[in-house]
Design an enzyme around this catalytic site. Structure first.
Site, short mmCIF file in Angstrom:
data_model
loop_
_atom_site.label_atom_id
_atom_site.label_comp_id
_atom_site.label_asym_id
_atom_site.label_seq_id
_atom_site.Cartn_x
_atom_site.Cartn_y
_atom_site.Cartn_z
N TYR A 122 38.72 47.02 37.57
CA TYR A 122 38.87 46.96 39.23
C TYR A 122 37.47 46.51 39.98
O TYR A 122 37.91 46.00 40.78
CB TYR A 122 39.06 48.46 39.33
CG TYR A 122 39.27 48.91 41.06
CD1 TYR A 122 40.58 48.25 41.56
CD2 TYR A 122 38.37 49.39 41.90
CE1 TYR A 122 40.79 48.44 42.98
CE2 TYR A 122 38.57 49.48 43.12
CZ TYR A 122 39.73 48.93 43.66
OH TYR A 122 40.06 49.25 45.07
N SER A 148 36.56 46.32 48.25
CA SER A 148 36.41 47.55 47.89
C SER A 148 34.77 47.78 47.80
O SER A 148 34.17 46.90 47.07
CB SER A 148 37.29 48.23 46.98
OG SER A 148 36.92 49.37 46.64
#
Length: 305
Positions: A180, A154
């Site tokens: 994350y 990501s």
């Protein structure tokens, strides 16, 4: 830089057009939600023998039935909880024969602080350690299939490198987006090191950013938080459809343009440029650092025992 002729608006069907995967076996983790469904559907539609590896087998069966109804393809379903080393080992033990495509697609995004029974922070455990254990456990099958391994990362990797001194937030304050970010950096570093170690066996490993897609991945993130982040990063977070979001995964997994190519990070169906200060695109130097990649590999092996 690798340029393919495809773009941010290309769909998975467009990317795979003309590619025949008959005789190829593929595993898609998280194949019963988000872009995993589209990824599995498109691979199966190109005649691959697809297994979706999912925590919720009932949801997996429902997805398999939907794909079969759409294109007549038969999709296998297998249980896999990436946050459970025992579940990962069981999946590996049950796999038989070569594997040609492994798409490490499943993930969790920005939940409240959650720990596995081992004490590992959930995002790192699921997004990285689970997929690391899966891929390394399946190495013989991947080598037999001269496989492509796809690590779905990501642009969130820009939020944080892997903080080796305190990966699991035992002493530092837990911040969901930092957790994350380091898990997504780990996905990219895994591709760098795995490709270095496995290329001689005919395995190529790449990572990618699929884009911003409205899926169940955002279940822990409030709409207010999504709006704040979209405002902060601007147009680079324009929403993609699932068909557009799955396109880079499909390209990395199947395109003849990438034959023999590994250790790279893609976005919008092309190799990503280096990140520029203030931008929310491209790849950060910390995510391609070979020393960090080697260190992460050793830490991961030690952690999983």
């Amino acid at each position: 830089m690798i340029e393919t002729g495809f773009s941010a608006t290309s769909t998975a069907d467009e990317v795979i057009a003309g590619i025949d995967l008959a005789g190829k076996r593929a595993v898609v983790t998280g194949g019963a939600s988000g872009i995993g469904i589209e990824t599995a559907r498109v691979l199966a539609g190109a005649s691959a023998e697809v297994t979706i590896a999912v925590r919720n087998v009932d949801a997996g069966q429902e997805t398999a039935e939907q794909i079969h109804a759409a294109n007549g393809a038969k999709v296998q379903v297998a249980e896999l909880d990436l946050a459970s080393p025992a579940s990962v080992r069981a999946f590996v033990a049950n796999w038989d024969g070569p594997l040609h495509i492994l798409i490490n697609n499943a993930g969790v995004m920005a939940p409240p602080l959650t720990r596995t029974p081992e004490g590992w922070e959930l995002q790192f455990a699921t997004n990285h350690l689970g997929h690391f254990g899966l891929a390394t456990g399946l190495y013989p099958a991947l080598a037999a299939g001269h496989a492509r391994v796809v690590s779905v990362a990501s642009s969130g990797h820009l939020f944080s490198p892997v903080v080796f001194e305190d990966i699991h937030f035992t002493t530092r304050e837990y911040q969901p987006w930092v957790g994350y970010g380091q898990s997504k950096t780990a996905n990219i570093l895994f591709a760098v090191e795995a490709n270095k170690r496995w290329a001689d066996a005919g395995i190529t490993v790449n990572s990618l950013h699929p884009g911003s897609i409205a899926t169940n991945l955002q279940r822990h993130v409030s709409q207010a938080e999504i709006d704040r982040m979209r405002k902060e990063v601007g147009a680079s977070m324009l929403r993609k459809t699932p068909a557009q979001g799955a396109s880079t995964s499909i390209l990395v997994a199947t395109s003849p343009l990438l034959t023999g190519i590994g250790g790279k990070y893609f976005e919008d169906c092309n190799e990503a440029a280096p990140n520029q200060p203030g931008a929310f695109t491209g790849v950060a130097p910390h995510a391609l650092d070979p020393e960090a990649a080697e260190r992460l590999w050793k830490v991961s092996l030690d952690t999983l025992g």
